[in-house]
Design an enzyme around this catalytic site. Structure first.
Site, mmCIF file in Angstrom:
data_model
loop_
_atom_site.group_PDB
_atom_site.id
_atom_site.type_symbol
_atom_site.label_atom_id
_atom_site.label_comp_id
_atom_site.label_asym_id
_atom_site.label_seq_id
_atom_site.Cartn_x
_atom_site.Cartn_y
_atom_site.Cartn_z
ATOM 1 N N HIS A 1 0.846 -1.237 0.049
ATOM 2 C CA HIS A 1 0.089 0.042 -0.030
ATOM 3 C C HIS A 1 0.825 1.121 0.021
ATOM 4 C CE1 HIS A 1 -4.459 -0.611 1.781
ATOM 5 N NE2 HIS A 1 -4.301 -0.887 0.549
ATOM 6 N N TYR B 161 -3.357 -6.963 10.463
ATOM 7 C CA TYR B 161 -4.054 -6.756 9.164
ATOM 8 C C TYR B 161 -5.463 -5.872 9.554
ATOM 9 C CZ TYR B 161 -6.187 -7.739 4.540
ATOM 10 O OH TYR B 161 -6.915 -7.737 3.403
ATOM 11 N N GLU C 150 -8.970 -3.314 -6.079
ATOM 12 C CA GLU C 150 -7.503 -2.813 -5.992
ATOM 13 C C GLU C 150 -6.587 -3.518 -6.675
ATOM 14 O OE1 GLU C 150 -6.868 -2.137 -1.835
ATOM 15 O OE2 GLU C 150 -5.200 -1.008 -2.039
ATOM 16 N N ASP D 262 -3.688 -4.884 -6.244
ATOM 17 C CA ASP D 262 -2.968 -6.231 -5.868
ATOM 18 C C ASP D 262 -3.864 -7.352 -5.963
ATOM 19 O OD1 ASP D 262 -4.777 -5.003 -3.797
ATOM 20 O OD2 ASP D 262 -4.179 -6.315 -2.256
ATOM 21 N N HIS E 198 -12.721 -7.712 -5.912
ATOM 22 C CA HIS E 198 -12.466 -6.475 -5.476
ATOM 23 C C HIS E 198 -11.362 -5.807 -6.737
ATOM 24 C CE1 HIS E 198 -10.708 -3.285 -3.143
ATOM 25 N NE2 HIS E 198 -9.861 -3.879 -2.448
ATOM 26 N N HIS F 190 -13.013 -3.977 1.218
ATOM 27 C CA HIS F 190 -12.149 -2.899 1.655
ATOM 28 C C HIS F 190 -12.278 -1.603 0.830
ATOM 29 C CE1 HIS F 190 -7.872 -1.430 1.246
ATOM 30 N NE2 HIS F 190 -8.408 -0.926 2.354
ATOM 31 N N HIS G 85 -5.612 -13.070 0.758
ATOM 32 C CA HIS G 85 -4.139 -12.439 1.313
ATOM 33 C C HIS G 85 -3.965 -13.657 2.403
ATOM 34 C CE1 HIS G 85 -3.517 -8.753 -0.668
ATOM 35 N NE2 HIS G 85 -4.740 -8.333 -0.082
ATOM 36 N N ASP H 24 -10.175 -9.193 0.831
ATOM 37 C CA ASP H 24 -9.506 -8.575 1.570
ATOM 38 C C ASP H 24 -9.789 -9.117 3.253
ATOM 39 O OD1 ASP H 24 -7.506 -7.185 0.464
ATOM 40 O OD2 ASP H 24 -8.792 -5.422 0.284
#
Ligand code: FEO
Length: 398
Positions: free
Chosen positions: A24, A194, A83, A85, A81, A147, A227, A166
Site C-alpha cells: 500500500h 491486518y 484494488e 493487488d 475487488h 475494503h 491474502h 480482503d
C-alpha cells in the site's frame, strides 16, 4: 509454487511475494511478506476468482496451467475487488481469454475500466445474485468498504467456501495454504495487524455486514481470503475476533507512543510506564521512530488507553509522531482514553498539537504533562504519578 487443491475442483492459484516490505505504498510494513491469492473453480464452467498484482501474471498463468492447461478455457472471471493487488493481472487474462465473462459490482466495472482501459464482457452483480456454473451455484454478497466500495464476497454452497477477498486476510508469506499449518499465535497476530491497518476505519460497516452475513446461516467450512492462509480450523476464532475488533472493544492495556529529540521526552515516557506498571496494568512503550507504525497500530487496536509524547520543535510536535497520529486519526476509533506529554524549551506547543489531532478518536479526560528541558527528579516523580493516575482511570472506566 504450483496450484494447490482446497477441495475437489477448487484450487488456490495465487502467488507468494516473499520480498514485499511496504504494502500500500508505505502505509503497511509487511515484515513477513505478502501473498496474493486467486482461486480457480473447475466445474462445467471454469471460473477464476480475482487476479493478482501486476508483475505476477506469469505465476498466475503457470498455476492455472497446472489445472486447466489451456488458459483460454476460462469461462468467467469474478472480480471480488478491484484494488491493483487483486486486479493487476486482469488485462493479461482478458487478452488471453477475450470471450470470458466477467462478474463484479457496478463500482468494480467502472474502477477496472479506469485502471486498465478495458473491462471485457462485464456482468454487473447486485447483492444476492448468483451464477450457476454446473454442480455449483456461486452466490454474491456485496461488502462495500471491506475494503473498497466495489468489494464483494463470493460463496460456493457446494464447496462450503466463502471467498472473502480482503476480509479475514493476513500479510504472511508462506509456502503453506491452511491456517492449521502455521503457528496459531503468529497467524492471529498477523490477522490483528491486518485488521488494524486495513479494516479498522470501517468498523461500523464491518460489524453491520458480518451481522447480516451471519443471519444468512451460510454453511462455511473454509474462508478463502485473497491474502494469507485459508481458514479451515480457526474459523470461529477469526470470526469472533472480527466481531470483537469491529465493535470497538478493547482491554485494559495502554500504549505509550513517543518521539524524542534529546531524550527528555523519552525519560518522561519511561517513568510514565513505571507508574502504569505500579498499577499492574498492561503497557507497551513504542519509540515511533524505531517501531513499525503497523505494529503500533496493531497493539493499539484493542488498547483502551493511548498516551502520546513529543518534544516541541519549531512550535510543533516532531515529524514522525505527527505522521503517525495523522495515520491513526483515520482509524475513527471510539471508546479510547488518551493523554499527552512532552518536554520543551520555551513554548511547548507539541502537547496541544497532539491533543488537537487525537481528540477526534479518543477522550482527552486525563490532564497532559509538560516539562521544561530535562526533567528533574521531582518532575520524574510527577511522570510516575501521571502514569499511575492514567492507569487507574483505565481500570475504573467501564
Ligand atoms: Fe488486498 Fe483492498 O486490496
Amino acid at each position: 509454487m504450483s496450484a494447490r487443491l482446497l477441495k475437489e475442483g477448487v484450487y488456490s492459484v495465487g502467488a507468494v511475494d516473499w520480498n514485499e516490505r511496504n504494502f500500500h505504498g508505505h502505509t503497511y510494513v509487511t515484515r513477513k511478506g505478502v501473498t496474493y491469492n486467486s482461486y480457480l473453480i473447475v466445474d462445467n464452467k471454469i471460473v477464476l476468482i480475482d487476479t493478482l498484482r501486476k508483475g505476477f501474471e506469469e505465476v498466475l498463468l503457470e498455476n492455472i496451467k497446472d489445472v486447466v492447461i489451456d488458459i483460454s478455457k476460462i469461462d468467467a472471471i469474478i472480480v471480488n475487488h478491484i484494488e491493483p493487488d487483486h486486479s493487476g493481472a486482469f488485462p493479461k487474462i482478458l487478452k488471453l481469454c477475450p470471450d470470458v465473462e466477467v462478474y463484479g459490482t457496478e463500482r468494480a466495472r467502472q474502477g477496472i475500466l479506469k485502471y486498465y482501459g478495458v473491462n471485457g464482457n462485464w456482468n454487473v452483480i447486485k447483492s444476492g445474485q448468483s451464477l450457476n456454473i454446473g454442480k455449483r451455484t456461486l452466490n454474491f454478497i456485496d461488502t462495500p468498504m471491506m475494503h473498497w466500495p466495489d468489494s464483494m464476497f463470493t460463496y460456493s454452497a457446494y464447496d462450503k467456501i466463502l471467498f472473502s477477498n480482503d476480509a479475514f486476510g493476513q500479510h504472511y508469506a508462506t509456502s503453506k495454504v491452511f491456517d492449521d499449518e502455521v503457528d496459531f499465535t503468529l497467524l492471529m497476530d498477523e490477522a490483528q495487524k491486518y485488521y488494524a491497518n486495513i479494516l479498522w476505519p470501517f468498523n461500523a460497516i464491518v460489524a453491520a455486514k458480518l451481522s447480516a452475513i451471519s443471519k444468512l446461516n451460510l454453511d462455511i467450512e473454509l474462508i478463502a481470503p485473497s491474502h494469507g492462509l485459508v481458514w479451515r480450523k480457526y474459523l470461529s476464532e477469526v470470526m469472533r475476533k472480527y466481531f470483537y475488533w469491529s465493535s470497538h472493544s478493547c482491554k485494559n492495556r495502554i500504549a505509550v507512543v513517543y518521539e524524542t529529540m534529546w531524550k527528555s521526552t523519552e525519560k518522561m515516557a519511561r517513568k510514565i510506564v513505571e507508574g502504569i506498571i505500579s498499577e499492574n496494568v498492561e503497557v507497551a512503550l513504542f519509540d515511533v521512530t524505531k517501531d513499525d507504525r503497523t505494529d503500533i497500530a496493531s497493539y493499539m487496536l484493542d488498547a483502551k488507553g493511548w498516551i502520546f509524547g513529543s518534544s516541541t520543535h519549531d512550535a510543533e510536535m516532531l515529524p514522525v509522531i505527527a505522521g503517525f497520529l495523522h495515520f491513526l486519526r483515520g482509524s475513527k476509533a471510539m471508546r479510547r482514553i488518551s493523554s499527552a506529554f512532552g518536554s520543551y524549551g520555551w513554548s511547548g506547543e507539541a502537547v496541544k498539537c497532539i491533543e488537537d489531532i487525537v481528540s477526534s478518536v479518543s477522550s482527552l479526560n486525563c490532564p497532559s504533562l509538560k516539562v521544561v528541558f530535562n526533567p528533574t527528579d521531582v518532575e520524574l516523580d510527577k511522570c510516575f504519578e501521571f502514569g499511575k493516575a492514567f492507569a487507574l482511570k483505565i481500570k475504573n472506566e467501564i
